[in-house]
Write a protein that holds these residues in place. Structure first.
Motif, PDB file in Angstrom:
ATOM      1  N   LEU A   1     -94.532  41.999  51.810  1.00  0.00           N
ATOM      2  CA  LEU A   1     -93.542  42.704  51.013  1.00  0.00           C
ATOM      3  C   LEU A   1     -92.312  41.804  50.920  1.00  0.00           C
ATOM      4  CD1 LEU A   1     -92.389  45.129  49.511  1.00  0.00           C
ATOM      5  CD2 LEU A   1     -91.798  46.141  51.729  1.00  0.00           C
ATOM      6  N   LEU A   2     -92.026  41.322  49.728  1.00  0.00           N
ATOM      7  CA  LEU A   2     -90.930  40.382  49.526  1.00  0.00           C
ATOM      8  C   LEU A   2     -89.712  41.153  49.038  1.00  0.00           C
ATOM      9  CD1 LEU A   2     -92.957  37.602  47.661  1.00  0.00           C
ATOM     10  CD2 LEU A   2     -92.863  38.133  50.112  1.00  0.00           C
ATOM     11  N   SER A   3     -88.704  41.254  49.886  1.00  0.00           N
ATOM     12  CA  SER A   3     -87.544  42.079  49.590  1.00  0.00           C
ATOM     13  C   SER A   3     -86.311  41.214  49.426  1.00  0.00           C
ATOM     14  CB  SER A   3     -87.317  43.104  50.711  1.00  0.00           C
ATOM     15  OG  SER A   3     -86.260  43.977  50.409  1.00  0.00           O
ATOM     16  N   GLY A   4     -85.694  41.312  48.248  1.00  0.00           N
ATOM     17  CA  GLY A   4     -84.518  40.483  48.022  1.00  0.00           C
ATOM     18  C   GLY A   4     -83.675  40.954  46.861  1.00  0.00           C
ATOM     19  N   ASP A   5     -82.681  40.152  46.541  1.00  0.00           N
ATOM     20  CA  ASP A   5     -81.687  40.478  45.520  1.00  0.00           C
ATOM     21  C   ASP A   5     -82.210  40.113  44.141  1.00  0.00           C
ATOM     22  OD1 ASP A   5     -79.439  40.946  44.037  1.00  0.00           O
ATOM     23  OD2 ASP A   5     -78.075  39.907  45.386  1.00  0.00           O
ATOM     24  N   ASN A   6     -82.018  41.044  43.203  1.00  0.00           N
ATOM     25  CA  ASN A   6     -82.396  40.808  41.811  1.00  0.00           C
ATOM     26  C   ASN A   6     -81.279  41.318  40.904  1.00  0.00           C
ATOM     27  OD1 ASN A   6     -84.015  40.262  39.522  1.00  0.00           O
ATOM     28  ND2 ASN A   6     -84.725  42.370  39.473  1.00  0.00           N
ATOM     29  N   ALA A   7     -80.040  41.146  41.342  1.00  0.00           N
ATOM     30  CA  ALA A   7     -78.911  41.740  40.632  1.00  0.00           C
ATOM     31  C   ALA A   7     -78.515  40.953  39.388  1.00  0.00           C
ATOM     32  CB  ALA A   7     -77.713  41.861  41.570  1.00  0.00           C
ATOM     33  N   GLN A   8     -78.924  39.677  39.286  1.00  0.00           N
ATOM     34  CA  GLN A   8     -78.535  38.854  38.146  1.00  0.00           C
ATOM     35  C   GLN A   8     -79.770  38.330  37.436  1.00  0.00           C
ATOM     36  OE1 GLN A   8     -75.911  35.790  39.555  1.00  0.00           O
ATOM     37  NE2 GLN A   8     -74.620  37.206  40.705  1.00  0.00           N
ATOM     38  N   LEU A   9     -79.632  38.086  36.125  1.00  0.00           N
ATOM     39  CA  LEU A   9     -80.772  37.645  35.329  1.00  0.00           C
ATOM     40  C   LEU A   9     -81.298  36.286  35.781  1.00  0.00           C
ATOM     41  CD1 LEU A   9     -79.610  38.695  31.736  1.00  0.00           C
ATOM     42  CD2 LEU A   9     -81.332  39.806  33.184  1.00  0.00           C
ATOM     43  N   ASN A  10     -80.397  35.416  36.240  1.00  0.00           N
ATOM     44  CA  ASN A  10     -80.796  34.059  36.628  1.00  0.00           C
ATOM     45  C   ASN A  10     -80.994  33.913  38.132  1.00  0.00           C
ATOM     46  OD1 ASN A  10     -78.123  34.374  37.270  1.00  0.00           O
ATOM     47  ND2 ASN A  10     -77.518  32.299  36.645  1.00  0.00           N
ATOM     48  N   TYR A  11     -81.056  35.034  38.850  1.00  0.00           N
ATOM     49  CA  TYR A  11     -81.226  34.958  40.308  1.00  0.00           C
ATOM     50  C   TYR A  11     -82.168  36.069  40.746  1.00  0.00           C
ATOM     51  CZ  TYR A  11     -80.073  34.582  45.269  1.00  0.00           C
ATOM     52  OH  TYR A  11     -80.137  34.423  46.638  1.00  0.00           O
ATOM     53  N   ASN A  12     -83.366  35.686  41.161  1.00  0.00           N
ATOM     54  CA  ASN A  12     -84.384  36.685  41.501  1.00  0.00           C
ATOM     55  C   ASN A  12     -85.132  36.221  42.748  1.00  0.00           C
ATOM     56  OD1 ASN A  12     -86.744  38.353  41.568  1.00  0.00           O
ATOM     57  ND2 ASN A  12     -86.424  38.830  39.409  1.00  0.00           N
ATOM     58  N   GLU A  13     -84.679  36.689  43.907  1.00  0.00           N
ATOM     59  CA  GLU A  13     -85.284  36.247  45.163  1.00  0.00           C
ATOM     60  C   GLU A  13     -86.757  36.640  45.292  1.00  0.00           C
ATOM     61  OE1 GLU A  13     -81.173  36.232  47.870  1.00  0.00           O
ATOM     62  OE2 GLU A  13     -82.676  37.806  48.156  1.00  0.00           O
ATOM     63  N   PRO A  14     -87.162  37.888  44.976  1.00  0.00           N
ATOM     64  CA  PRO A  14     -88.579  38.244  45.138  1.00  0.00           C
ATOM     65  C   PRO A  14     -89.520  37.396  44.288  1.00  0.00           C
ATOM     66  CG  PRO A  14     -87.248  40.223  44.977  1.00  0.00           C
ATOM     67  CD  PRO A  14     -86.352  39.076  44.637  1.00  0.00           C
ATOM     68  N   ILE A  15     -89.166  37.172  43.015  1.00  0.00           N
ATOM     69  CA  ILE A  15     -90.022  36.366  42.144  1.00  0.00           C
ATOM     70  C   ILE A  15     -90.119  34.933  42.644  1.00  0.00           C
ATOM     71  CG2 ILE A  15     -90.162  35.306  39.855  1.00  0.00           C
ATOM     72  CD1 ILE A  15     -91.210  38.083  39.835  1.00  0.00           C
ATOM     73  N   THR A  16     -88.988  34.371  43.082  1.00  0.00           N
ATOM     74  CA  THR A  16     -88.990  33.004  43.612  1.00  0.00           C
ATOM     75  C   THR A  16     -89.905  32.895  44.823  1.00  0.00           C
ATOM     76  OG1 THR A  16     -86.717  32.661  42.855  1.00  0.00           O
ATOM     77  CG2 THR A  16     -87.545  31.157  44.542  1.00  0.00           C
ATOM     78  N   MET A  17     -89.813  33.865  45.736  1.00  0.00           N
ATOM     79  CA  MET A  17     -90.681  33.848  46.911  1.00  0.00           C
ATOM     80  C   MET A  17     -92.140  34.025  46.516  1.00  0.00           C
ATOM     81  SD  MET A  17     -88.613  35.819  49.975  1.00  0.00           S
ATOM     82  CE  MET A  17     -88.236  37.330  49.082  1.00  0.00           C
TER      83      MET A  17
END
Length: 250
Positions: free
Chosen positions: A86-102
């Motif tokens: 389960l990849l849990s992270g910040d996705n508050a900005q269009l150019n910053y997406n921790e879950p997708i990056t992981m």
């Protein structure tokens, strides 16, 4: 009069600092039995929660905290200590997406996409831990992060009645400023839990992570399926052949 005022302020600051350090040590002591650094000693659990962080630092170099969390989670998965990530992270900005990056890095490392679940609303550690139970239906799971972060995450879990453990991955050597900020973060967590009684920013409908079924004897075992898959199977005359998600060596 001025000297007395300055002296009183210094004493007050010293007391506040001592209190903060004592609370910091209390959280470490309280969570110590649930932190593991050796994979062989870590009890297996169904879900591993990877707490997100930025992949790169400001200079463009890869973030060592991120690198160690990804590698640690891959090691747990390949050692059959966890079944789902389960990849849990910040996705508050269009150019910053921790879950997708992981997710991209885990798939590149050989983890099947079917064993990866994304939590886009893990804005804070409290959000990540509480949402794991209230949204994804897991009340027993393994947290994967650095030890100082393990302790704060576990404290939130214990306070919320969640049975969690943490696999502490290595930390970079230069940690003084990070550890100093962690003391402040722990005070913030205590405030959230005991004074403000905060909940995650977003909850939403429950989307349980599939759970395994344990059958006795020689009874054929079947992999867990999602509710959507069950509806699809009801329309079929035959059940598709079973596959072993670990058969490819992942």
């Amino acid at each position: 009069m001025l000297k007395r005022l300055i002296y009183s302020l210094l004493v007050l600051l010293a007391l506040m600092l001592c209190t903060a350090l004592l609370l910091d040590r209390w959280i470490s002591w309280r969570t110590a039995p649930y932190v593991y650094e050796n994979i062989e000693e870590l009890p297996a659990s169904h879900v591993g929660v990877v707490l997100g962080t930025s992949k790169y630092v400001r200079t463009g170099v890869i973030n060592q905290y991120y690198k160690f969390r990804i590698q640690g989670a891959v090691n747990l998965y390949n050692s059959n200590k966890i079944s789902y990530l389960l990849l849990s992270g910040d996705n508050a900005q269009l150019n910053y997406n921790e879950p997708i990056t992981m997710q991209k890095d885990f798939i590149q490392a050989g983890v099947p996409a079917s064993d990866i679940v994304l939590d886009y609303a893990g804005f804070r550690t409290l959000d990540s831990i509480i949402r794991t139970r209230k949204v994804f239906g897991a009340n027993e799971f393994t947290i994967i992060t650095q030890r100082f972060h393990c302790e704060r995450a576990l404290f939130i879990a214990l306070h919320s009645g969640i049975r969690a453990q943490c696999y502490a991955v290595p930390s970079p050597k230069n940690m003084f400023m990070v550890r100093a900020r962690e003391v402040v973060a722990r005070l913030g967590a205590l405030t959230d839990l005991y004074i403000l009684k905060r909940e995650p920013r977003f909850l939403g409908p429950m989307v349980p992570i599939p759970t395994p079924y344990s059958l006795e004897g020689d009874v054929q075992d079947y992999p867990a399926v999602s509710p959507e898959q069950l509806f699809e199977l009801e329309d079929l005359d035959t059940v598709p052949p079973l596959r072993n998600p670990r058969a490819s060596g992942h």
